[in-house]
Design an enzyme around this catalytic site. Structure first.
Site, PDB file in Angstrom:
ATOM      1  N   CYS A  64     -96.549  29.409 -67.431  1.00  0.00           N
ATOM      2  CA  CYS A  64     -96.273  27.979 -67.572  1.00  0.00           C
ATOM      3  C   CYS A  64     -95.077  27.758 -68.501  1.00  0.00           C
ATOM      4  CB  CYS A  64     -97.519  27.222 -68.022  1.00  0.00           C
ATOM      5  SG  CYS A  64     -97.390  25.432 -67.715  1.00  0.00           S
TER       6      CYS A  64
ATOM      7  N   HIS B 168    -101.598  28.696 -64.467  1.00  0.00           N
ATOM      8  CA  HIS B 168    -102.361  29.307 -65.558  1.00  0.00           C
ATOM      9  C   HIS B 168    -103.387  30.300 -65.002  1.00  0.00           C
ATOM     10  CE1 HIS B 168    -101.080  26.985 -69.131  1.00  0.00           C
ATOM     11  NE2 HIS B 168    -100.720  26.105 -68.209  1.00  0.00           N
TER      12      HIS B 168
ATOM     13  N   GLU C  30    -104.928  32.542 -66.454  1.00  0.00           N
ATOM     14  CA  GLU C  30    -106.036  32.753 -67.406  1.00  0.00           C
ATOM     15  C   GLU C  30    -107.163  31.745 -67.238  1.00  0.00           C
ATOM     16  OE1 GLU C  30    -103.844  29.474 -69.448  1.00  0.00           O
ATOM     17  OE2 GLU C  30    -103.289  31.182 -68.180  1.00  0.00           O
TER      18      GLU C  30
END
Length: 234
Positions: free
Chosen positions: A115, A210, A212
Site C-alpha cells: 500500500c 493489504h 496481511e
C-alpha cells in the site's frame, strides 16, 4: 536456512498509543504483518524509524524488506502541492523508509512494498501519485475488497496467476510510474494495483492492497523465497 530468512518490516511511529495503563509514544505495527511473514516461512523483525544514515547498515543485516502500509506520503516528496484530502505528513517515517528503499535497491535486497510502501517505492524511483481517488476505501477504518487482475509475464503473475479478490484500503494511487517500474496488476477501473522492477534489477514488487489482512500468503511467500535464495547464495 535454519529458522527462515530474516525479514524486516517498517513500522508506524505514533505519538500516543494506549495499552494497559499506558499512553506513550510507540513504534507499532498491525500484527497481520509479522504473522504473514511467519506463515510464509520467514523470521519477522520490526524496523522503527531511525537516523537515515543507518539504513544501509540495517539493510545489510536483513534477507528481505517489507515497507508497510500507513499514512499518505508527503506530496513535496514527488514535487506536488498538497491536496486538501491528503493526510498529515509523517516526515520521519517518509525519510526513514525512503532511505531503506534506496539501500535495499542498492544492495539488491528482495523488497516488497505494501500500500503506502508501493507508493513510496514509486516515489523513490521518481514517480508521482494521484492524491485522491474514490472507491478503494469506502468506509473509514474498514477494509474493503475488490478484484485485481495480474499482467501476464510479470513476477506478480508468476506468484498469483489468476484474478483474485484482495483486501484494500487506500485513497491514493500511482500516477506517473517511477523509473524502471512496470505495472503487474490492475483493478477493474484501471488503477495500477501492483508494480515491479524487471528481474535484472533484483526482486522488487509493490502491491496496493493489504495481503496481511487476507488469507492468501502467496505474495509474501514469494518475497520470503527470494530472500532465502539470496541468503543461501551469500
Amino acid at each position: 536456512m535454519a529458522g527462515g530468512p530474516l525479514i524486516g518490516i517498517s513500522t508506524y511511529l505514533e505519538a500516543g498509543a494506549r495499552w494497559g495503563v499506558w499512553e506513550l509514544e510507540a513504534a507499532l505495527l498491525p500484527a497481520g504483518y509479522p504473522r504473514l511473514v511467519q506463515r510464509a516461512g520467514g523470521l519477522a523483525v520490526m524496523l522503527p524509524p531511525d537516523e537515515v544514515p543507518r539504513a544501509a547498515d540495517v539493510v545489510s543485516r536483513l534477507d528481505g524488506l517489507v515497507i508497510a502500509g500507513g499514512p499518505d506520503v508527503e506530496p513535496v516528496r514527488y514535487g506536488a502541492e498538497r491536496d486538501p484530502r491528503t493526510g498529515p505528513p509523517a516526515r520521519a517515517r517518509d525519510a526513514w523508509e525512503l532511505a531503506l528503499i534506496d539501500a535495499a535497491l542498492a544492495a539488491r535486497l528482495p523488497l516488497l512494498g505494501i500500500c503506502r510502501g508501493m507508493q513510496l517505492l514509486n516515489v523513490a524511483l521518481g514517480g508521482t501519485l494521484v492524491q485522491h481517488l474514490d472507491g478503494h476505501a469506502e468506509v473509514v477504518g474498514v477494509f474493503g475488497r475488490h478484484p485485481v487482475k495480474p499482467v501476464p509475464g510479470t513476477r506478480y503473475a508468476a506468484a498469483v496467476p489468476e484474478e483474485t479478490s484482495v483486501p484494500t484500503y487506500h485513497h491514493q494511487a500511482v500516477d506517473r510510474l517511477g523509473t524502471g517500474l512496470v505495472p503487474s496488476a490492475h483493478a477493474a477501473d484501471g488503477t495500477v494495483e501492483a508494480v515491479e522492477l524487471p528481474p535484472a534489477d533484483g526482486w522488487v514488487l509493490g502491491v496496493q492492497w493489504h495481503p496481511e489482512m487476507g488469507e492468501d500468503p502467496r505474495v509474501m511467500r514469494a518475497l520470503v523465497e527470494a530472500a532465502g535464495d539470496g541468503a543461501a547464495a551469500s
